[in-house]
Motif scaffolding. Structure first.
Motif, short mmCIF file in Angstrom:
data_model
loop_
_atom_site.label_atom_id
_atom_site.label_comp_id
_atom_site.label_asym_id
_atom_site.label_seq_id
_atom_site.Cartn_x
_atom_site.Cartn_y
_atom_site.Cartn_z
N VAL A 20 0.84 -1.20 0.00
CA VAL A 20 0.00 0.00 0.00
C VAL A 20 0.88 1.25 0.00
O VAL A 20 0.61 2.21 -0.73
CB VAL A 20 -0.97 -0.02 1.20
N SER A 21 1.93 1.24 0.78
CA SER A 21 2.84 2.37 0.82
C SER A 21 3.49 2.60 -0.54
O SER A 21 3.60 3.74 -1.01
CB SER A 21 3.91 2.16 1.88
N ALA A 22 3.91 1.54 -1.20
CA ALA A 22 4.52 1.66 -2.52
C ALA A 22 3.52 2.20 -3.54
O ALA A 22 3.87 3.03 -4.39
CB ALA A 22 5.07 0.31 -2.99
N ALA A 23 2.27 1.75 -3.46
CA ALA A 23 1.25 2.23 -4.39
C ALA A 23 0.95 3.71 -4.16
O ALA A 23 0.74 4.46 -5.12
CB ALA A 23 -0.03 1.41 -4.23
N ARG A 24 0.96 4.14 -2.93
CA ARG A 24 0.70 5.56 -2.64
C ARG A 24 1.82 6.45 -3.15
O ARG A 24 1.59 7.59 -3.51
CB ARG A 24 0.55 5.76 -1.14
N ASN A 25 3.03 5.94 -3.17
CA ASN A 25 4.18 6.74 -3.58
C ASN A 25 4.52 6.58 -5.06
O ASN A 25 5.47 7.20 -5.53
CB ASN A 25 5.40 6.39 -2.72
N ALA A 26 3.78 5.76 -5.78
CA ALA A 26 4.05 5.54 -7.20
C ALA A 26 3.68 6.78 -8.00
O ALA A 26 2.71 7.47 -7.69
CB ALA A 26 3.25 4.34 -7.71
N PRO A 27 4.46 7.08 -9.04
CA PRO A 27 4.12 8.24 -9.87
C PRO A 27 2.79 8.01 -10.58
O PRO A 27 2.46 6.89 -10.98
CB PRO A 27 5.27 8.32 -10.86
N PHE A 28 2.02 9.08 -10.73
CA PHE A 28 0.68 8.99 -11.32
C PHE A 28 0.54 10.07 -12.37
O PHE A 28 0.79 11.25 -12.10
CB PHE A 28 -0.37 9.17 -10.21
N ASP A 29 0.15 9.68 -13.57
CA ASP A 29 -0.08 10.64 -14.64
C ASP A 29 -1.56 10.98 -14.66
O ASP A 29 -2.39 10.12 -15.00
CB ASP A 29 0.34 10.04 -15.98
N PRO A 30 -1.95 12.19 -14.26
CA PRO A 30 -3.37 12.52 -14.20
C PRO A 30 -4.04 12.59 -15.57
O PRO A 30 -5.25 12.50 -15.67
CB PRO A 30 -3.40 13.88 -13.52
N GLY A 31 -3.27 12.72 -16.63
CA GLY A 31 -3.84 12.77 -17.97
C GLY A 31 -4.50 14.11 -18.26
O GLY A 31 -4.55 15.00 -17.42
N VAL A 32 -5.03 14.22 -19.46
CA VAL A 32 -5.70 15.43 -19.90
C VAL A 32 -6.93 15.04 -20.72
O VAL A 32 -6.96 13.98 -21.34
CB VAL A 32 -4.77 16.31 -20.78
N PRO A 33 -7.96 15.88 -20.74
CA PRO A 33 -9.10 15.59 -21.60
C PRO A 33 -8.75 15.86 -23.06
O PRO A 33 -7.88 16.67 -23.35
CB PRO A 33 -10.18 16.54 -21.09
N GLY A 34 -9.42 15.16 -23.97
CA GLY A 34 -9.19 15.39 -25.38
C GLY A 34 -9.65 14.24 -26.24
O GLY A 34 -10.43 13.39 -25.81
N VAL A 35 -9.16 14.21 -27.47
CA VAL A 35 -9.52 13.18 -28.44
C VAL A 35 -8.41 12.14 -28.49
O VAL A 35 -7.23 12.49 -28.64
CB VAL A 35 -9.73 13.81 -29.84
N CYS A 36 -8.78 10.88 -28.37
CA CYS A 36 -7.81 9.78 -28.37
C CYS A 36 -7.11 9.71 -29.72
O CYS A 36 -7.75 9.74 -30.77
CB CYS A 36 -8.52 8.47 -28.07
N GLY A 37 -5.81 9.59 -29.68
CA GLY A 37 -5.02 9.49 -30.90
C GLY A 37 -5.13 8.14 -31.57
O GLY A 37 -4.77 7.99 -32.74
#
Length: 65
Positions: A20-37
């Motif tokens: 759980v600690s490792a998952a909390r500290n993992a980098p997270f890409d929040p992403g952006v809204p838009g059209v899928c490539g």
């Protein structure tokens, strides 16, 4: 004196706490809204230009397009 079941439960809880600690500290890409490539659909969250469905498909099978 703890028996083998108590020791196993302690080890399991320690493992869970580390995971759980490792998952909390993992980098997270929040992403952006838009059209899928990949598919061209509108998505509220694109990560590296792909929607969730296309990212899932890419993990399961190679892209055909």
């Amino acid at each position: 004196m703890a028996d083998i079941c108590d020791e196993a439960a302690t080890i399991e809880q320690e493992h869970l706490d580390r995971a759980v600690s490792a998952a909390r500290n993992a980098p997270f890409d929040p992403g952006v809204p838009g059209v899928c490539g990949d598919c061209g659909d509108e998505s509220p969250r694109l990560v590296k230009g792909s929607c969730a469905r296309c990212r899932d498909l890419a993990e399961r099978e190679p892209r055909r397009w």
